[in-house]
Motif scaffolding. Structure first.
Motif, PDB file in Angstrom:
ATOM      1  N   ASP A 121      79.807  45.454  23.265  1.00 15.92           N
ATOM      2  CA  ASP A 121      81.187  45.524  23.539  1.00 15.92           C
ATOM      3  C   ASP A 121      81.524  44.099  24.566  1.00 15.92           C
ATOM      4  N   ALA A 122      80.492  44.122  25.449  1.00 10.72           N
ATOM      5  CA  ALA A 122      80.702  42.975  26.201  1.00 10.72           C
ATOM      6  C   ALA A 122      80.175  41.530  25.706  1.00 10.72           C
ATOM      7  N   ALA A 123      79.055  41.524  24.841  1.00 10.60           N
ATOM      8  CA  ALA A 123      78.664  40.486  24.425  1.00 10.60           C
ATOM      9  C   ALA A 123      79.150  39.805  23.098  1.00 10.60           C
ATOM     10  N   LEU A 124      80.020  40.798  22.237  1.00 11.12           N
ATOM     11  CA  LEU A 124      80.287  40.476  21.183  1.00 11.12           C
ATOM     12  C   LEU A 124      81.934  40.525  21.257  1.00 11.12           C
ATOM     13  N   ALA A 125      82.556  41.705  21.170  1.00 11.83           N
ATOM     14  CA  ALA A 125      84.114  41.970  21.261  1.00 11.83           C
ATOM     15  C   ALA A 125      84.327  43.463  21.293  1.00 11.83           C
ATOM     16  N   PRO A 126      85.171  43.747  22.135  1.00 15.66           N
ATOM     17  CA  PRO A 126      85.770  45.090  22.117  1.00 15.66           C
ATOM     18  C   PRO A 126      85.860  45.768  20.591  1.00 15.66           C
ATOM     19  N   GLY A 127      85.151  46.969  20.580  1.00 17.65           N
ATOM     20  CA  GLY A 127      84.890  47.729  19.280  1.00 17.65           C
ATOM     21  C   GLY A 127      83.919  47.498  18.766  1.00 17.65           C
ATOM     22  N   ALA A 128      82.972  46.508  18.839  1.00 17.70           N
ATOM     23  CA  ALA A 128      81.649  46.003  18.423  1.00 17.70           C
ATOM     24  C   ALA A 128      80.730  47.335  18.595  1.00 17.70           C
ATOM     25  N   GLY A 129      80.590  47.681  19.612  1.00 17.76           N
ATOM     26  CA  GLY A 129      79.807  48.898  20.160  1.00 17.76           C
ATOM     27  C   GLY A 129      80.094  50.052  19.276  1.00 17.76           C
ATOM     28  N   GLU A 130      81.125  50.394  19.070  1.00 15.27           N
ATOM     29  CA  GLU A 130      81.768  51.660  18.573  1.00 15.27           C
ATOM     30  C   GLU A 130      81.473  51.612  16.917  1.00 15.27           C
ATOM     31  N   ARG A 131      81.657  50.525  16.378  1.00 14.80           N
ATOM     32  CA  ARG A 131      81.203  50.155  14.915  1.00 14.80           C
ATOM     33  C   ARG A 131      79.786  50.192  14.759  1.00 14.80           C
ATOM     34  N   TRP A 132      78.839  49.972  15.810  1.00 12.88           N
ATOM     35  CA  TRP A 132      77.383  50.052  15.615  1.00 12.88           C
ATOM     36  C   TRP A 132      77.142  51.576  15.910  1.00 12.88           C
ATOM     37  N   SER A 133      77.830  52.184  16.658  1.00  9.97           N
ATOM     38  CA  SER A 133      77.516  53.400  17.012  1.00  9.97           C
ATOM     39  C   SER A 133      77.741  54.182  16.021  1.00  9.97           C
ATOM     40  N   GLU A 134      78.879  54.097  15.209  1.00  8.46           N
ATOM     41  CA  GLU A 134      79.243  54.762  14.074  1.00  8.46           C
ATOM     42  C   GLU A 134      78.332  54.722  13.043  1.00  8.46           C
ATOM     43  N   LEU A 135      77.728  53.659  12.708  1.00 10.11           N
ATOM     44  CA  LEU A 135      76.775  53.387  11.820  1.00 10.11           C
ATOM     45  C   LEU A 135      75.391  53.997  12.311  1.00 10.11           C
ATOM     46  N   ILE A 136      74.993  54.099  13.419  1.00 10.75           N
ATOM     47  CA  ILE A 136      73.923  54.750  13.981  1.00 10.75           C
ATOM     48  C   ILE A 136      74.073  56.329  13.562  1.00 10.75           C
ATOM     49  N   ASN A 137      75.241  56.548  13.830  1.00  6.46           N
ATOM     50  CA  ASN A 137      75.547  58.138  13.912  1.00  6.46           C
ATOM     51  C   ASN A 137      75.356  58.457  12.316  1.00  6.46           C
ATOM     52  N   ARG A 138      75.568  57.710  11.443  1.00  5.95           N
ATOM     53  CA  ARG A 138      75.498  57.987   9.991  1.00  5.95           C
ATOM     54  C   ARG A 138      73.944  57.979   9.599  1.00  5.95           C
ATOM     55  N   ALA A 139      73.192  56.808  10.354  1.00  3.63           N
ATOM     56  CA  ALA A 139      71.832  56.928   9.784  1.00  3.63           C
ATOM     57  C   ALA A 139      71.140  58.204  10.474  1.00  3.63           C
ATOM     58  N   ARG A 140      71.756  58.610  11.462  1.00  2.00           N
ATOM     59  CA  ARG A 140      71.219  60.094  11.810  1.00  2.00           C
ATOM     60  C   ARG A 140      71.230  61.164  10.761  1.00  2.00           C
ATOM     61  N   ASP A 141      72.138  61.058  10.085  1.00  2.00           N
ATOM     62  CA  ASP A 141      72.212  61.888   8.980  1.00  2.00           C
ATOM     63  C   ASP A 141      71.045  61.784   7.908  1.00  2.00           C
ATOM     64  N   ALA A 142      70.869  60.487   7.591  1.00  3.77           N
ATOM     65  CA  ALA A 142      69.754  60.225   6.807  1.00  3.77           C
ATOM     66  C   ALA A 142      68.561  60.890   7.476  1.00  3.77           C
ATOM     67  N   TRP A 143      68.268  60.571   8.832  1.00  2.00           N
ATOM     68  CA  TRP A 143      67.033  61.180   9.553  1.00  2.00           C
ATOM     69  C   TRP A 143      66.978  62.501   9.423  1.00  2.00           C
ATOM     70  N   ASP A 144      68.261  63.503   9.838  1.00  2.00           N
ATOM     71  CA  ASP A 144      68.069  64.762   9.934  1.00  2.00           C
ATOM     72  C   ASP A 144      67.703  65.405   8.384  1.00  2.00           C
ATOM     73  N   ALA A 145      68.339  64.682   7.488  1.00  2.00           N
ATOM     74  CA  ALA A 145      68.075  65.174   5.908  1.00  2.00           C
ATOM     75  C   ALA A 145      66.707  64.802   5.545  1.00  2.00           C
ATOM     76  N   THR A 146      66.075  63.758   5.983  1.00  2.00           N
ATOM     77  CA  THR A 146      64.731  63.245   5.253  1.00  2.00           C
ATOM     78  C   THR A 146      63.650  63.398   6.254  1.00  2.00           C
ATOM     79  N   ARG A 147      63.713  63.619   7.532  1.00  2.00           N
ATOM     80  CA  ARG A 147      62.365  63.492   8.478  1.00  2.00           C
ATOM     81  C   ARG A 147      61.538  64.255   8.193  1.00  2.00           C
ATOM     82  N   ARG A 148      61.830  65.663   7.815  1.00  2.00           N
ATOM     83  CA  ARG A 148      60.709  66.433   7.281  1.00  2.00           C
ATOM     84  C   ARG A 148      60.026  66.374   6.349  1.00  2.00           C
ATOM     85  N   PRO A 149      60.768  66.265   5.163  1.00  2.00           N
ATOM     86  CA  PRO A 149      60.095  65.996   3.538  1.00  2.00           C
ATOM     87  C   PRO A 149      59.493  64.654   3.710  1.00  2.00           C
ATOM     88  N   LEU A 150      60.319  63.780   4.193  1.00  2.00           N
ATOM     89  CA  LEU A 150      59.788  62.299   4.072  1.00  2.00           C
ATOM     90  C   LEU A 150      58.615  62.058   5.016  1.00  2.00           C
TER      91      LEU A 150
END
Length: 493
Positions: free
Chosen positions: A113-142
């Protein structure tokens, strides 16, 4: 007690060897070079030392588990690990600089947010949260289970062997589900897109073709942190070698394996370059399958490194790792992944500046490593001096953005091209394998640990679950489990 012959002394092969020895097997390792470690090598000159392979460790739990399972002494008793903070600094073509704290979601949001623009950090965080879904779903079998016997058949039926999570839109089926598509849809800001894609590029993955599940690479780094081994990552390789010796694993260096020995339709040993034969009840291969004549796709992308010995002290507060992003994304992707790869572009570079007295002769000097992802030897002629030197100069020039006054501080430099990587590791073209990824109908999976030839097992970065220090360690655990428990082994729980 059975005799296990291991081809190569890379990290995955040694991880398997240590576990098998503890299980009561006689294990002998045959390595073509003069030292263990595979890609985790070291360059030492005039009091300076550099890692010639990985410079940081992610998911240290893999090696903590290995050391616990193979002896009483924990990993930290052999290797001093410390978290790198900030995890990385990023310099973008427009002059924006952002430093991302290590393993801190809130800190990353605040920094963006400080380096780019307000809201940039939240957009990034939302994507990382969604990537966590992939991690949780595939960590063990993959990552923690062997591949199914026929992943190609599953793909042919239109089913991914390990389908990525589809919740919350990130991996929805409408439109292309590449990392590029995910980044453009979810992030918008070209600097955030470059940040996400840099994780893929560092592993030799083309974001235009890699599945959206490649976002887990950013998730893993942000969640589990980046770790440095004092003395360099080579210290981790040396500790694993010492653990193998303590468990009575035999090592034979300067012993190149040229082929397998088969008996009654199964692997029964190896043939060495001197013509001798070493018999075994099973064979573990930790090398590029192409070296054993196996049909594999073309070589993965490789790594070009420049090692810089600098006069002058490392300034206090200097980031350990800085990524200087390329000014022209399309030109870089075309040069590395296009139909006619070349070395005429200005690449993204990763600049490593460890705060470690063991890497320099004294406090008045500094050891700096600059790396870039490039096409392998064969697709580009890295033996050509003009090509090699021109690319090295562009890398050093780019690194100047992270190291003020760099040109005036250089005492000497050494260059390591994909041709040098091939000579050191034996990998075809100097290829450095990427981690396995979910999705894309299994196109980003690696050969399974249980080979089609009975008695042959595959470990290391060229086998499931792919490249990287942590993944190589996981492959060793999978191979040991398959040998000790048989084909019904489904991973440790």
């Amino acid at each position: 007690m059975t005799r296990i012959v291991v081809i190569g002394a890379g990290m995955g092969a040694m991880a398997a060897a240590a576990r098998l020895a503890v299980a009561g097997h006689r294990v002998a390792v045959y390595e073509r070079s003069a030292a263990p470690g595979g890609g985790a090598g070291r360059l030492a000159r005039d009091g300076f030392t550099f890692d010639t392979g990985p410079g940081l460790l992610h998911l240290p739990a893999v090696y903590r588990d290995l050391f616990i399972k193979t002896g009483k002494e924990p990993l930290e008793q052999s290797v001093r690990l410390r978290q790198v903070d900030p995890a990385s600094s990023h310099r973008f073509p427009d002059g924006t600089v952002v430093e991302l704290p290590n393993a801190s979601r809130a800190g990353v949001v605040q920094a963006l947010d400080a380096a780019l623009a307000p809201g940039a950090g939240e957009r990034w965080s939302e994507l990382i949260n969604r990537a966590r879904d992939a991690w949780d779903a595939t960590r063990r079998p993959l990552l923690e289970e062997p591949l199914p016997a026929e992943p190609e058949r599953l793909a042919a039926l239109g089913r991914d062997p390990y389908p990525a999570a589809r919740r919350r839109g990130l991996f929805r089926r409408s439109g292309a589900c590449t990392l590029e598509a995910v980044a453009r849809r979810e992030l918008a800001d070209p600097r955030l897109i470059a940040l996400l894609e840099s994780h893929a590029l560092a592993h030799g993955l083309d974001p235009r073709r890699a599945p959206g599940s490649a976002a887990v690479l950013a998730y893993m780094e942000q969640t589990f942190g980046s770790w440095y081994a004092e003395g360099g990552i080579r210290a981790l390789a040396e500790a694993l070698y010492a653990r193998c010796l303590a468990r009575k694993v035999e090592f034979h260096f300067g012993a190149e394996v040229t082929g397998l020995v088969e008996k009654d339709g199964r692997a029964a040993g190896v043939r060495l370059a001197d013509g001798s034969v070493v018999e075994g009840d099973a064979v573990v291969s930790g090398v590029d399958p192409a070296l054993l004549g196996a049909p594999v796709p073309g070589p993965p992308r490789s790594r070009f490194s420049v090692f810089l010995a600098l006069r002058g002290a490392r300034p206090e507060g200097t980031p350990h790792r800085t990524v200087v992003h390329a000014p022209d994304r399309e030109a870089e992707l075309a040069a590395v992944f296009g139909p006619r790869p070349h070395a005429g572009h200005r690449p993204s570079v990763v600049v490593l500046r460890p705060d470690d007295a063991a890497t320099r002769p004294d406090a008045g000097h500094e050891a700096v490593t600059v790396t870039a992802t490039v096409a392998p030897q064969g697709e580009v002629d890295w033996a050509d001096q003009h090509t090699r030197e021109g690319f090295a100069q562009r890398m050093v020039h780019a690194a100047g953005a992270a190291v003020p006054g760099l040109a005036e501080r250089v005492l000497w430099r050494e260059v390591r091209t994909p041709l040098d990587v091939a000579a050191a590791t034996g990998a075809v073209g100097g290829g450095v394998p990427a981690p396995a990824l979910a999705g894309a109908d299994g196109a980003f999976l690696h050969p399974g640990n249980l080979a089609s030839l009975p008695g042959l097992y595959l470990a290391g970065g060229f086998a499931h679950p792919g490249g990287g220090l942590a993944h190589a360690g996981m492959s060793g655990a999978l191979v040991a489990g398959l040998i000790v428990e048989g084909a019904a082994f489904r991973g440790s729980r």
